[in-house]
Design a protein around this motif. Structure first.
Motif, PDB file in Angstrom:
ATOM      1  N   ALA A 167       0.826  -1.215   0.000  1.00 47.00           N
ATOM      2  CA  ALA A 167       0.000   0.000   0.000  1.00 47.00           C
ATOM      3  C   ALA A 167       0.857   1.260   0.000  1.00 47.00           C
ATOM      4  O   ALA A 167       0.431   2.298  -0.493  1.00 47.00           O
ATOM      5  CB  ALA A 167      -0.926  -0.003   1.205  1.00 47.00           C
ATOM      6  N   SER A 168       2.078   1.186   0.511  1.00 45.37           N
ATOM      7  CA  SER A 168       2.943   2.369   0.531  1.00 45.37           C
ATOM      8  C   SER A 168       3.597   2.620  -0.826  1.00 45.37           C
ATOM      9  O   SER A 168       4.229   3.644  -1.027  1.00 45.37           O
ATOM     10  CB  SER A 168       4.024   2.223   1.613  1.00 45.37           C
ATOM     11  OG  SER A 168       4.896   1.149   1.292  1.00 45.37           O
ATOM     12  N   ASN A 169       3.450   1.672  -1.757  1.00 41.58           N
ATOM     13  CA  ASN A 169       4.013   1.821  -3.093  1.00 41.58           C
ATOM     14  C   ASN A 169       2.943   1.488  -4.142  1.00 41.58           C
ATOM     15  O   ASN A 169       2.974   0.419  -4.743  1.00 41.58           O
ATOM     16  CB  ASN A 169       5.241   0.924  -3.257  1.00 41.58           C
ATOM     17  CG  ASN A 169       5.955   1.152  -4.563  1.00 41.58           C
ATOM     18  OD1 ASN A 169       5.597   2.040  -5.337  1.00 41.58           O
ATOM     19  ND2 ASN A 169       6.965   0.353  -4.825  1.00 41.58           N
ATOM     20  N   PRO A 170       1.992   2.410  -4.359  1.00 43.03           N
ATOM     21  CA  PRO A 170       0.873   2.113  -5.257  1.00 43.03           C
ATOM     22  C   PRO A 170       1.269   1.951  -6.724  1.00 43.03           C
ATOM     23  O   PRO A 170       0.509   1.417  -7.510  1.00 43.03           O
ATOM     24  CB  PRO A 170      -0.061   3.310  -5.076  1.00 43.03           C
ATOM     25  CG  PRO A 170       0.791   4.401  -4.533  1.00 43.03           C
ATOM     26  CD  PRO A 170       1.891   3.736  -3.760  1.00 43.03           C
ATOM     27  N   GLU A 171       2.465   2.376  -7.093  1.00 46.76           N
ATOM     28  CA  GLU A 171       2.919   2.261  -8.483  1.00 46.76           C
ATOM     29  C   GLU A 171       3.667   0.956  -8.753  1.00 46.76           C
ATOM     30  O   GLU A 171       4.066   0.695  -9.888  1.00 46.76           O
ATOM     31  CB  GLU A 171       3.820   3.449  -8.851  1.00 46.76           C
ATOM     32  CG  GLU A 171       3.149   4.804  -8.682  1.00 46.76           C
ATOM     33  CD  GLU A 171       1.933   4.969  -9.571  1.00 46.76           C
ATOM     34  OE1 GLU A 171       1.982   4.554 -10.743  1.00 46.76           O
ATOM     35  OE2 GLU A 171       0.926   5.505  -9.082  1.00 46.76           O
ATOM     36  N   SER A 172       3.864   0.139  -7.729  1.00 47.69           N
ATOM     37  CA  SER A 172       4.606  -1.104  -7.955  1.00 47.69           C
ATOM     38  C   SER A 172       3.785  -2.061  -8.810  1.00 47.69           C
ATOM     39  O   SER A 172       2.554  -2.036  -8.810  1.00 47.69           O
ATOM     40  CB  SER A 172       4.963  -1.774  -6.624  1.00 47.69           C
ATOM     41  OG  SER A 172       3.837  -2.419  -6.078  1.00 47.69           O
ATOM     42  N   ARG A 173       4.465  -2.897  -9.530  1.00 47.98           N
ATOM     43  CA  ARG A 173       3.791  -3.851 -10.415  1.00 47.98           C
ATOM     44  C   ARG A 173       2.861  -4.775  -9.629  1.00 47.98           C
ATOM     45  O   ARG A 173       1.742  -5.063 -10.043  1.00 47.98           O
ATOM     46  CB  ARG A 173       4.836  -4.658 -11.169  1.00 47.98           C
ATOM     47  CG  ARG A 173       4.257  -5.585 -12.186  1.00 47.98           C
ATOM     48  CD  ARG A 173       5.339  -6.246 -12.976  1.00 47.98           C
ATOM     49  NE  ARG A 173       4.775  -7.015 -14.063  1.00 47.98           N
ATOM     50  CZ  ARG A 173       5.475  -7.707 -14.912  1.00 47.98           C
ATOM     51  NH1 ARG A 173       6.775  -7.715 -14.829  1.00 47.98           N
ATOM     52  NH2 ARG A 173       4.893  -8.386 -15.860  1.00 47.98           N
ATOM     53  N   ALA A 174       3.335  -5.232  -8.470  1.00 53.98           N
ATOM     54  CA  ALA A 174       2.537  -6.149  -7.652  1.00 53.98           C
ATOM     55  C   ALA A 174       1.261  -5.468  -7.141  1.00 53.98           C
ATOM     56  O   ALA A 174       0.188  -6.071  -7.121  1.00 53.98           O
ATOM     57  CB  ALA A 174       3.364  -6.670  -6.478  1.00 53.98           C
ATOM     58  N   THR A 175       1.373  -4.201  -6.739  1.00 59.79           N
ATOM     59  CA  THR A 175       0.207  -3.471  -6.250  1.00 59.79           C
ATOM     60  C   THR A 175      -0.784  -3.216  -7.375  1.00 59.79           C
ATOM     61  O   THR A 175      -1.993  -3.424  -7.211  1.00 59.79           O
ATOM     62  CB  THR A 175       0.635  -2.135  -5.608  1.00 59.79           C
ATOM     63  OG1 THR A 175       1.538  -2.418  -4.528  1.00 59.79           O
ATOM     64  CG2 THR A 175      -0.559  -1.362  -5.076  1.00 59.79           C
ATOM     65  N   GLU A 176      -0.289  -2.793  -8.525  1.00 63.74           N
ATOM     66  CA  GLU A 176      -1.171  -2.555  -9.668  1.00 63.74           C
ATOM     67  C   GLU A 176      -1.872  -3.843 -10.101  1.00 63.74           C
ATOM     68  O   GLU A 176      -3.051  -3.829 -10.437  1.00 63.74           O
ATOM     69  CB  GLU A 176      -0.386  -1.959 -10.833  1.00 63.74           C
ATOM     70  CG  GLU A 176       0.009  -0.517 -10.592  1.00 63.74           C
ATOM     71  CD  GLU A 176       0.790   0.079 -11.742  1.00 63.74           C
ATOM     72  OE1 GLU A 176       1.244  -0.672 -12.642  1.00 63.74           O
ATOM     73  OE2 GLU A 176       0.949   1.305 -11.747  1.00 63.74           O
ATOM     74  N   GLU A 177      -1.137  -4.960 -10.071  1.00 62.87           N
ATOM     75  CA  GLU A 177      -1.735  -6.244 -10.438  1.00 62.87           C
ATOM     76  C   GLU A 177      -2.855  -6.624  -9.468  1.00 62.87           C
ATOM     77  O   GLU A 177      -3.941  -7.036  -9.885  1.00 62.87           O
ATOM     78  CB  GLU A 177      -0.670  -7.331 -10.473  1.00 62.87           C
ATOM     79  CG  GLU A 177      -1.202  -8.692 -10.822  1.00 62.87           C
ATOM     80  CD  GLU A 177      -0.131  -9.769 -10.810  1.00 62.87           C
ATOM     81  OE1 GLU A 177      -0.307 -10.754 -11.535  1.00 62.87           O
ATOM     82  OE2 GLU A 177       0.866  -9.636 -10.079  1.00 62.87           O
ATOM     83  N   MET A 178      -2.595  -6.467  -8.184  1.00 65.38           N
ATOM     84  CA  MET A 178      -3.598  -6.814  -7.179  1.00 65.38           C
ATOM     85  C   MET A 178      -4.832  -5.938  -7.314  1.00 65.38           C
ATOM     86  O   MET A 178      -5.963  -6.421  -7.253  1.00 65.38           O
ATOM     87  CB  MET A 178      -3.017  -6.676  -5.771  1.00 65.38           C
ATOM     88  CG  MET A 178      -4.034  -6.932  -4.671  1.00 65.38           C
ATOM     89  SD  MET A 178      -4.702  -8.591  -4.670  1.00 65.38           S
ATOM     90  CE  MET A 178      -3.259  -9.502  -4.227  1.00 65.38           C
ATOM     91  N   GLU A 179      -4.627  -4.628  -7.509  1.00 61.48           N
ATOM     92  CA  GLU A 179      -5.759  -3.712  -7.692  1.00 61.48           C
ATOM     93  C   GLU A 179      -6.585  -4.131  -8.912  1.00 61.48           C
ATOM     94  O   GLU A 179      -7.819  -4.113  -8.867  1.00 61.48           O
ATOM     95  CB  GLU A 179      -5.268  -2.274  -7.861  1.00 61.48           C
ATOM     96  CG  GLU A 179      -4.663  -1.671  -6.616  1.00 61.48           C
ATOM     97  CD  GLU A 179      -5.695  -1.150  -5.644  1.00 61.48           C
ATOM     98  OE1 GLU A 179      -6.911  -1.194  -5.940  1.00 61.48           O
ATOM     99  OE2 GLU A 179      -5.290  -0.696  -4.566  1.00 61.48           O
ATOM    100  N   TRP A 180      -5.921  -4.502  -9.997  1.00 59.64           N
ATOM    101  CA  TRP A 180      -6.621  -4.909 -11.211  1.00 59.64           C
ATOM    102  C   TRP A 180      -7.453  -6.167 -10.963  1.00 59.64           C
ATOM    103  O   TRP A 180      -8.621  -6.238 -11.348  1.00 59.64           O
ATOM    104  CB  TRP A 180      -5.625  -5.142 -12.350  1.00 59.64           C
ATOM    105  CG  TRP A 180      -6.298  -5.513 -13.627  1.00 59.64           C
ATOM    106  CD1 TRP A 180      -6.823  -4.651 -14.549  1.00 59.64           C
ATOM    107  CD2 TRP A 180      -6.554  -6.832 -14.110  1.00 59.64           C
ATOM    108  NE1 TRP A 180      -7.393  -5.365 -15.589  1.00 59.64           N
ATOM    109  CE2 TRP A 180      -7.238  -6.715 -15.341  1.00 59.64           C
ATOM    110  CE3 TRP A 180      -6.278  -8.104 -13.631  1.00 59.64           C
ATOM    111  CZ2 TRP A 180      -7.639  -7.804 -16.085  1.00 59.64           C
ATOM    112  CZ3 TRP A 180      -6.682  -9.200 -14.383  1.00 59.64           C
ATOM    113  CH2 TRP A 180      -7.346  -9.045 -15.592  1.00 59.64           C
TER     114      TRP A 180
END
Length: 96
Positions: free
Chosen positions: A20-33
């Motif tokens: 959550a502290s790095n919303p631009e990370s690939r893993a975060t973007e993938e999870m959000e998607w």
């Protein structure tokens, strides 16, 4: 169609967890998607993570050793427990 419900399960078995502290990370973007797609399809889901195989040296307050609390913030979403009528859509804005 058989008329039963469906549920997406065990989609979190990746080495890099969303943060959550790095919303631009690939893993975060993938999870959000993934979670947004589940919402758009009114799909239930259950996350499975391999984080318990790795020791996080300094757990955050409220987290146990091995918990990936940064991922918990990404996955914490409200949902309707009861709906009057037929649901037609569900959406969560994680940026608000």
């Amino acid at each position: 169609r058989i008329g039963g419900g469906s549920m997406m399960t065990e989609f979190g078995g990746t080495y890099f967890s969303p943060d959550a502290s790095n919303p631009e990370s690939r893993a975060t973007e993938e999870m959000e998607w993934i979670l947004d797609e589940c919402d758009s399809r009114l799909e239930s889901w259950s996350f499975w993570d391999i984080a318990h195989f790795f020791a996080y040296p300094d757990p955050q307050p409220g987290c146990s050793q091995g918990d990936d609390c940064a991922s918990f913030k990404i996955m914490s979403r409200p949902y309707a427990q009861a709906i009057a009528g037929e649901p037609i859509s569900m959406r969560f804005d994680s940026t608000s």
